[in-house]
Design an enzyme around this catalytic site. Sequence first.
Site, PDB file in Angstrom:
ATOM      1  N   HIS A  46       4.797   7.356  10.440  1.00  0.00           N
ATOM      2  CA  HIS A  46       4.220   8.629  10.015  1.00  0.00           C
ATOM      3  C   HIS A  46       5.013   9.734  10.703  1.00  0.00           C
ATOM      4  O   HIS A  46       5.668   9.495  11.721  1.00  0.00           O
ATOM      5  CB  HIS A  46       2.748   8.740  10.419  1.00  0.00           C
ATOM      6  CG  HIS A  46       1.881   7.655   9.879  1.00  0.00           C
ATOM      7  ND1 HIS A  46       1.400   7.659   8.588  1.00  0.00           N
ATOM      8  CD2 HIS A  46       1.402   6.517  10.451  1.00  0.00           C
ATOM      9  CE1 HIS A  46       0.651   6.583   8.391  1.00  0.00           C
ATOM     10  NE2 HIS A  46       0.641   5.869   9.500  1.00  0.00           N
ATOM     11  N   ASN A  67      -3.898   0.020  13.449  1.00  0.00           N
ATOM     12  CA  ASN A  67      -4.977  -0.826  12.962  1.00  0.00           C
ATOM     13  C   ASN A  67      -4.418  -2.219  12.702  1.00  0.00           C
ATOM     14  O   ASN A  67      -3.477  -2.338  11.910  1.00  0.00           O
ATOM     15  CB  ASN A  67      -5.565  -0.286  11.650  1.00  0.00           C
ATOM     16  CG  ASN A  67      -6.177   1.084  11.794  1.00  0.00           C
ATOM     17  OD1 ASN A  67      -6.543   1.517  12.884  1.00  0.00           O
ATOM     18  ND2 ASN A  67      -6.292   1.799  10.685  1.00  0.00           N
ATOM     19  N   ASP A 116       4.879  -4.841  11.869  1.00  0.00           N
ATOM     20  CA  ASP A 116       3.946  -3.946  11.178  1.00  0.00           C
ATOM     21  C   ASP A 116       4.468  -2.508  11.240  1.00  0.00           C
ATOM     22  O   ASP A 116       3.708  -1.547  11.407  1.00  0.00           O
ATOM     23  CB  ASP A 116       2.537  -4.032  11.768  1.00  0.00           C
ATOM     24  CG  ASP A 116       1.480  -3.380  10.886  1.00  0.00           C
ATOM     25  OD1 ASP A 116       1.771  -3.110   9.705  1.00  0.00           O
ATOM     26  OD2 ASP A 116       0.360  -3.139  11.378  1.00  0.00           O
ATOM     27  N   ASN A 142       0.829  -1.216   0.000  1.00  0.00           N
ATOM     28  CA  ASN A 142       0.000   0.000   0.000  1.00  0.00           C
ATOM     29  C   ASN A 142       0.863   1.265   0.000  1.00  0.00           C
ATOM     30  O   ASN A 142       0.803   2.111   0.888  1.00  0.00           O
ATOM     31  CB  ASN A 142      -0.990   0.005   1.169  1.00  0.00           C
ATOM     32  CG  ASN A 142      -0.337  -0.195   2.522  1.00  0.00           C
ATOM     33  OD1 ASN A 142       0.712  -0.827   2.627  1.00  0.00           O
ATOM     34  ND2 ASN A 142      -0.959   0.323   3.560  1.00  0.00           N
TER      35      ASN A 142
END
Length: 448
Positions: A317, A286, A313, A97
């Site tokens: 950011h 998430n 994971d 993604n």
Amino acid sequence: MIPNSILIKNANIVNEGKITNSDIYIENGLFKEIAPQISAKSADVQVIDAEGKYLFPGIIDDQVHFREPGLTHKATIETESRAAIAGGITSFIEMPNTNPQTTTIEKLEAKFDIAAKTSYANYSFMFGGTNDNLEEILKVDPKTVAGLKLFLGSSTGNMLVDDTAVLEKIFSSTDLVISVHCEDEQTIKSNTLAYKEKYGDDIPIEMHPIIRSEDACYISSSKAVALAKKTGARLHVFHLSTARELELFTNKIPLKDKKITAEVCIHHLWFSDDDYKEKGTFIKWNPAVKTAKDRDALFKALLNDTIDVIATDHAPHTIEEKDNVYTKAPSGGPLVQHALPAMLEFYHQGRITLEKVVEKMCHNPAILFQVEKRGYIRKGYHADAVLVDLNSPWTVNNENIAYKCGWSPFEGTTFKSRITHTYVNGSLVYNNFRFYDIKNAQRLTFNR
């Protein structure tokens, strides 16, 4: 100049369920000899005295988001692979993604090209499935690509796969490992709407695990598992976060024989909903970090082999992005540098053995994805290794955080264990907070 040969003396080697004090000789990027006493064969051999330290196989992280291409203000393959080697992660599998998304073979190979030039750690990438790219999925070479990633919960762009007929077709059509993010989109949308009506955009962060709830996780993961059983697909469920989901998995058969496997991430083992008050949106992930009861059940399932692997994971950011009201703060955080130190902290607490840490972070990812000649310290295998001092405390702070985003959810935490040396394909690439500008990483290959 990169030494061609390295001799590590007196190491406590943690490998294949036991700890043995031994020497290990590395030549031409491979483990050449492992024996109680090995002598340097020439003056050109670099000798490392590892007395008192522990040597692990290089960690394989099966789930990272390094943000390149398109989101490079957050991170790049170069910056985050550099942080990874500081955490003992010598191989990573990165997610699709990005921008553009990795949903065609052309875009996939473009990412491999970037990694070949810039990565400090060995690399592979997941191919992204969508509602309309089955033809591209069928072109993926299983020997040179880690697997297929499907988002069954919200993601960027069109990567949410929510067409049941398409899902069944994908599950029925590929032999690739299908890795899934499981959260039910309708449940999350309904919960979000209800809390927005009550609070507006500034929803209390404590509501995150209620919005992205246990039900949202279970509805989605149970459907994925049922579909895998129906079609015979090879399914791997990423980042379990609830005790309830554990009933979907088994520890009754060896990992190599499992068709349905599961992963847990560092943050779901370390944090609970009690930590939102202090950490705020900086532990917004998430799936959400949930209750202490969930956390403890996940840890127990890790130990009894219901859960097969540990991953990060890693999803950075910027501070500015994270420091926002609930609806505007993105989910995800940086973890590759601090995953092994966190697991070793659990070792110091008497909650897990070193052998089990290595099993879940090194051996099992190699078994699960059939990674070729990595994940173990074995003669003839690629010389990826991590030397650890279990009694050398250090505190996470701005000066030693290696992520491009410059922050960590572990900031202020003191870890008892320190990674002193990281070797990638036989080269020392990291030594006690010092990085060497050596990029001899390789594309992962798979025994399929």
